[in-house]
Design an enzyme around this catalytic site. Structure first.
Site, PDB file in Angstrom:
ATOM      1  N   SER A   1     -13.317 -13.231  -1.818  1.00  0.00           N
ATOM      2  CA  SER A   1     -12.974 -13.646  -0.463  1.00  0.00           C
ATOM      3  C   SER A   1     -14.102 -13.381   0.530  1.00  0.00           C
ATOM      4  O   SER A   1     -13.905 -13.445   1.725  1.00  0.00           O
ATOM      5  CB  SER A   1     -11.682 -12.969  -0.003  1.00  0.00           C
ATOM      6  OG  SER A   1     -11.917 -11.602   0.194  1.00  0.00           O
TER       7      SER A   1
ATOM      8  N   PRO B   1       0.823  -1.207   0.000  1.00  0.00           N
ATOM      9  CA  PRO B   1       0.000   0.000   0.000  1.00  0.00           C
ATOM     10  C   PRO B   1       0.860   1.261   0.000  1.00  0.00           C
ATOM     11  O   PRO B   1       2.058   1.188   0.277  1.00  0.00           O
ATOM     12  CB  PRO B   1      -0.791  -0.097   1.311  1.00  0.00           C
ATOM     13  CG  PRO B   1      -0.507  -1.416   1.883  1.00  0.00           C
ATOM     14  CD  PRO B   1       0.679  -1.989   1.218  1.00  0.00           C
ATOM     15  N   PRO B   2       0.273   2.402  -0.275  1.00  0.00           N
ATOM     16  CA  PRO B   2       1.050   3.646  -0.310  1.00  0.00           C
ATOM     17  C   PRO B   2       1.606   3.996   1.061  1.00  0.00           C
ATOM     18  O   PRO B   2       0.996   3.688   2.076  1.00  0.00           O
ATOM     19  CB  PRO B   2       0.016   4.705  -0.716  1.00  0.00           C
ATOM     20  CG  PRO B   2      -1.160   3.971  -1.185  1.00  0.00           C
ATOM     21  CD  PRO B   2      -1.125   2.617  -0.615  1.00  0.00           C
TER      22      PRO B   2
ATOM     23  N   LYS C   1      -4.693  -8.318   5.964  1.00  0.00           N
ATOM     24  CA  LYS C   1      -5.996  -8.544   6.595  1.00  0.00           C
ATOM     25  C   LYS C   1      -5.841  -8.683   8.109  1.00  0.00           C
ATOM     26  O   LYS C   1      -6.668  -8.186   8.876  1.00  0.00           O
ATOM     27  CB  LYS C   1      -6.652  -9.786   6.001  1.00  0.00           C
ATOM     28  CG  LYS C   1      -7.170  -9.520   4.589  1.00  0.00           C
ATOM     29  CD  LYS C   1      -7.801 -10.736   3.962  1.00  0.00           C
ATOM     30  CE  LYS C   1      -8.421 -10.351   2.622  1.00  0.00           C
ATOM     31  NZ  LYS C   1      -8.932 -11.514   1.902  1.00  0.00           N
TER      32      LYS C   1
END
Ligand code: ADP
Length: 971
Positions: free
Chosen positions: A872, A463-464, A915
């Site tokens: 998912s 992610p950023p 997650k």
């Protein structure tokens, strides 16, 4: 205009009856005057008294009878030069009352002046010759009127005038003219001398036009009249001025002046008009005027005008001369400048200088340049010499050579494979990321053993704000390679990578060539940012160009369109970054070594904030560590309530915000202290002596005399000392503090110039970063019926999301499902599958429950504005439906993820770490993962796994038990 003026003047000169003395004294002019008339004059001069001759033409009366008339003089001249000019026995001009009319196209003939004319009419010419032979060498010269039909006055007069005959011609002639003596005829050129004014009375014969004339005399006038005198003086003065400005007439006026004594007014007026450049009508007006005073006035007007024209002419000439001379000067100076430069060796000519420059660039490492490149360079250098420096091709070649010679052919930085040093550098720059660092160290170790690190493409994905770019930079530092970064996000033009062909205007090489030029070594570390966002090209595919660039098999001979010679990129280390690997084109992905960076949990963020971000921000803001304290509680609150995303970029921004505010506060305090520090001592004496405060440097120096040693004694109670020294200083400053923050005393006496320490804690954090942003992640404390928390994974990292099901209506056979929440196709299908599976499971668990058969259901995934898709959410959907069906809420703080087949098997998912981190962030206690993901979870750092109850399942029934039955048991 200038030319016109001059030529008109020369015309006048030609018409002017040149005086003998003039001819005599000025041989230059004399040779110029080559008409037959002049020949005659000169021949006369040789044996005649010049004085006499002068008198004839300048001073004779025009025939008004007052004085020795021209007639007699002419007679005299002619009689004396009989052999040379005319036969001896001639009639007096007075006798000529019938004369041939000669049309004058340009100007009237003034008495006392001569005029050459061209007679084109053979009949007329013959008549003139005839009359001359008959010793009657006189004719009447009359100015032609403008043709009333033609616009350009006078332009075609001469041409047409000889075609006119008889009456027609007569009508076109001015009535008043001049009696003209024909002095010579040569071919069709006839030279006339004006004698006296005539007026046509009637026509005698038509071809050639012969007319009856009256001889006109000037009106009588008083020679001593003051007005006439004054006017004539003014005419003379003006004449002088005119003649002064114009060298053309200077000689004439001199001649005239010599005889000024025996001049007369009418002749003066004629002279003025004749030499002025006025137009023919104005001259004709003067000719027709018999009143001497009026004639003088007219003449004066014309001369004044002439004067004005001369002035203008002069100023024009001057301006032009000036311009020409400055330009010449510039040119001359420029040439001299060039010559001097050349002489001093400051500059050889441009081309040589350029060639020298390029040669200087390549000469030091000529052996390192590949031979094929060297050959191209030599050829281009030769070409440069042959091309014109101003041609466009010259520029193209020059630019091309500029690029070719600027590249770091064969020059490398010394690669450092020291693993320990690398480890140290990586740790210095980044907290945590143990797995990532380990992978990088492995990579360096392999490089050390092989002696080269080429042939590998690392791709950092995550992610950023998780530090992908800054890790890339650290790797470059660890390996001692130069660093170059370029982003390919949205790049759609292949030319950005491969360059333009040189033939295009403004052509540039591609990014890689630019990179090599700017880093100056052939083995930099190139960070290709956002490779997952590579655009689609309209012409050519950027992905395949990237492949050509990155593929170790191909890039040893990378061909840039602009450069046109293969360059070796195999020594370049490529590191790519991506948010998600799914969108990276497969052939590229294939050649990459993906190193995922999942994001940070709170604990890691605390460390990063404390040990890295805070430090660097503090330095960047110029704040000293002792001036500020940000408590752990404040940081924790910042991380948990403001910066919950996976990366730390936002955290960094918030910390910067805090420090900027601190900096302002400190500066404001300083500004307040400075004027009041010395000037307003002993304020606020009522303040309690025990109040905490600190010592400024000024105060210290003031107090130094009293307590020099004690102040510097280690361990001494500085607070007390300070108070003893200056008990009341700065108490008002303390009360001035705008904010509620605690002001604590600086314990450290060695940093004397600190003001109050700024403290940021949980309570005043809001003053710095505003109110916490609302996070919808955890909407329910205890999830209601039909609601279950799922775990998702996006480009921004992991996140939790709820899946909600509710019943719309109930009735026999009404079983149906509707979906909302911007679900993609995959999720829609998941929902259908979930519906079916849930029904089957309920059938087994509670076969009497007709819920699914009779209920119309609505499934929604909140945050309707965010599009969602992915495989998912199956387990979560089934659980949500079953919860509603069985009227049982699921276990508290439970989250799950995984896709389910129709038979109830649970399939593995991606992004376990993300997650898990997201679940932790949302306060989840129990997580259910597919069994196949157990290994991923086990690899996680212990601090991530800590305190979580994680279950791994491969069948939905296990989830059923965990979600509902455990609950039963607990109860
Ligand atoms: P990305 O390229 O992944 O979007 P950056 O590399 O630009 O993120 O990182 C953003 C900021 O966060 C940088 O200033 C970087 O130094 C800092 N940062 C990220 N991860 C860490 C870490 N583990 N330790 C210290 N600083 C970090």
């Amino acid at each position: 205009m200038l030319k016109a003026l001059r030529s008109s003047s020369s015309l006048q000169q030609a018409r002017f009856t040149t005086g003998a003395s003039y001819l005599q004294s000025n041989s230059r002019h004399a040779t110029k005057l080559s008409s037959p008339f002049h020949g005659v004059l000169r021949s006369v001069l040789r044996d005649k008294n010049p004085k006499l001759f002068q008198r004839v033409f300048f001073c004779s009366d025009s025939g008004d009878g007052s004085g020795s008339g021209p007639e007699s003089v002419v007679e005299e001249v002619e009689s004396k030069s009989a052999a040379a000019i005319v036969p001896t026995a001639i009639k007096k001009p007075d006798d000529f009352l019938t004369v041939i009319a000669l049309p004058l196209p340009h100007r009237p003939l003034f008495p006392g002046f001569y005029m050459p004319i061209y007679v084109k009419d053979p009949k007329l010419l013959a008549a003139l010759v005839e009359s001359r032979k008959r010793q009657a060498p006189y004719a009447g010269a009359f100015l032609v009127k403008d043709d009333p039909g033609s616009e350009a006055a006078g332009s075609d007069t001469e041409k047409n005038i000889y075609e006119l005959k008889g009456k027609e011609l007569l009508n076109r002639l001015h009535e008043v003219g001049t009696l003209a003596q024909i002095t010579s005829i040569q071919g069709d050129q006839v030279v006339l001398i004006g004698h006296r004014r005539l007026r046509i009375t009637e026509m005698v014969s038509e071809d050639p036009l012969t007319v009856q004339v009256d001889h006109l005399k000037d009106s009588p006038y008083n020679k001593d009249d003051d007005v006439i005198k004054a006017t004539s003086f003014e005419v003379i003065t003006t004449l002088r001025d005119v003649l002064k400005t114009s060298s053309l007439w200077r000689d004439h006026v001199q001649t005239y002046n010599q005889h000024i004594g025996d001049f007369n007014y009418p002749r003066l007026a004629d002279f003025g008009a004749a030499i002025s450049g006025s137009n023919k009508l104005q001259c004709q007006e003067v000719l027709e005027e018999l009143d001497v005073y009026k004639r003088l006035r007219l003449s004066l007007e014309l001369l004044k005008k002439e004067m004005e024209i001369h002035k203008i002419q002069e100023s024009i000439a001057k301006a032009i001369e000036e311009k020409i001379s400055t330009e010449q000067r510039r040119y001359l100076l420029n040439e001299q400048y060039k010559a001097i430069k050349k002489e001093l060796g400051l500059e050889t000519d441009d081309k040589t200088a350029l060639t020298d420059k390029f040669r200087d660039r390549i000469d030091p490492n000529k052996e390192k340049i590949p031979p094929h490149v060297l050959q191209v360079i030599e050829e281009e250098l030769k070409k440069l010499q042959l091309l014109e420096a101003s041609s466009s091709e010259f520029n193209v070649t020059r630019n091309y050579l500029d690029w070719l010679t600027a590249l770091p052919w064969g020059s490398y930085s010394n690669e450092n494979f020291d693993v320990l040093r690398a480890q140290q550098i990586l740790d210095e720059d980044h907290y945590g990321l143990a797995d990532v660092k380990e992978r990088i160290l492995e990579f360096i170790a392999v490089g050390k053993l092989r002696g080269t690190s080429q042939g590998k493409i690392i791709c950092l994905s995550g992610p950023p704000g998780v530090g992908k770019t800054s890790i890339g930079r650290s790797i470059a530092r660890a390996l001692n390679r130069n660093f170059y970064r370029f982003s390919v996000g949205g790049l759609s033009d292949v030319a950005e990578i491969k360059g333009h062909r040189r033939t295009y205007i403004g052509a540039m090489p591609g990014k890689m060539v630019q990179c090599l030029k700017s880093v100056g070594t052939a083995n930099p570390l190139v960070l290709i940012d956002e490779i997952d966002k590579l655009g689609r090209g309209h012409a050519g595919d950027p992905a395949s160009a990237m492949l050509e660039l990155l593929d170790p098999e191909q890039n040893a001979n990378f061909l840039d369109h602009y450069l046109d010679v293969p360059i070796d990129l195999s020594k370049v280390l490529f590191v790519c970054t991506a948010n998600v690997v799914e969108t990276i084109p497969n052939p590229l992905l294939d050649r990459m070594e993906i190193i995922p960076i999942a994001g940070y949990i709170t604990d890691e963020k605390m460390h990063i904030a404390r040990d890295y971000l805070e430090k660097s921000t503090r330095d960047a803001c110029g704040v000293k560590p002792e001036q500020v304290e940000v408590t752990d509680a404040a940081l924790l609150s910042l991380i948990e309530n403001y910066c919950r995303e996976a990366g730390v970029r936002n955290l960094q921004k918030q910390i910067e915000k805090i420090y900027r505010k601190i900096a302002l506060k400190l500066v404001r305090q300083g500004a307040q202290n400075e004027p009041s520090g010395l000037g307003s001592e002993h304020h606020g004496e009522a303040e309690s002596a025990g109040e905490s405060r600190e010592i400024s440097s000024d105060e210290q120096t003031q107090g130094a005399a009293k307590s020099n040693e004690t102040n510097h004694e280690p361990g001494s109670n500085t607070t007390e000392e300070a108070e003893v020294v200056e008990p009341n200083v700065s108490t008002d400053q303390a009360s001035d503090l705008m904010d509620s923050e605690t002001t604590i005393k600086s314990q450290d006496n060695e940093t004397p110039n600190t003001t109050e320490k700024v403290l940021v804690d949980e309570k005043n954090l809001m003053d710095y970063v505003g109110k916490p942003v609302f996070h919808a992640e955890r909407m329910y404390d205890q999830t209601p019926l039909g609601v279950v928390m799922g775990l998702a994974w996006t480009a921004m990292g992991g996140s939790t999301l709820y899946i909600e099901t509710s019943q719309i209506e109930q009735g026999e056979g009404k079983g149906a499902l509707s979906l909302t929440g911007q679900l993609g196709d995959v999720m829609k299908e998941s929902a259908q599958i979930a519906h079916t599976v849930a029904r089957a499971i309920l059938g087994v668990k509670d076969h009497e429950n007709p819920f699914f058969a009779n209920s119309k259901l609505h499934l929604h995934v909140p945050a309707g504005a965010t599009p969602k898709d992915g495989p998912s959410a199956g387990c979560t959907m089934i659980t949500s439906m079953l919860s509603l069906a069985m009227n049982k809420p699921v276990k508290k703080d439970l989250a799950m993820t995984g896709e389910v087949t129709l038979t109830g098997r649970v399939l593995p998912i991606g992004g376990v770490k993300e997650k898990t981190i997201a679940a932790r962030r949302s306060g989840v206690k129990t997580i259910i993962f597919p069994l196949a993901n157990k290994r991923d979870f086990d690899e996680l750092a212990s601090n991530v796994k800590e305190g979580l109850d994680v279950h791994f399942v491969d069948d939905y029934n296990q989830i059923f038990i965990l979600a509902f039955e455990d609950l039963q048991m607990e109860k």
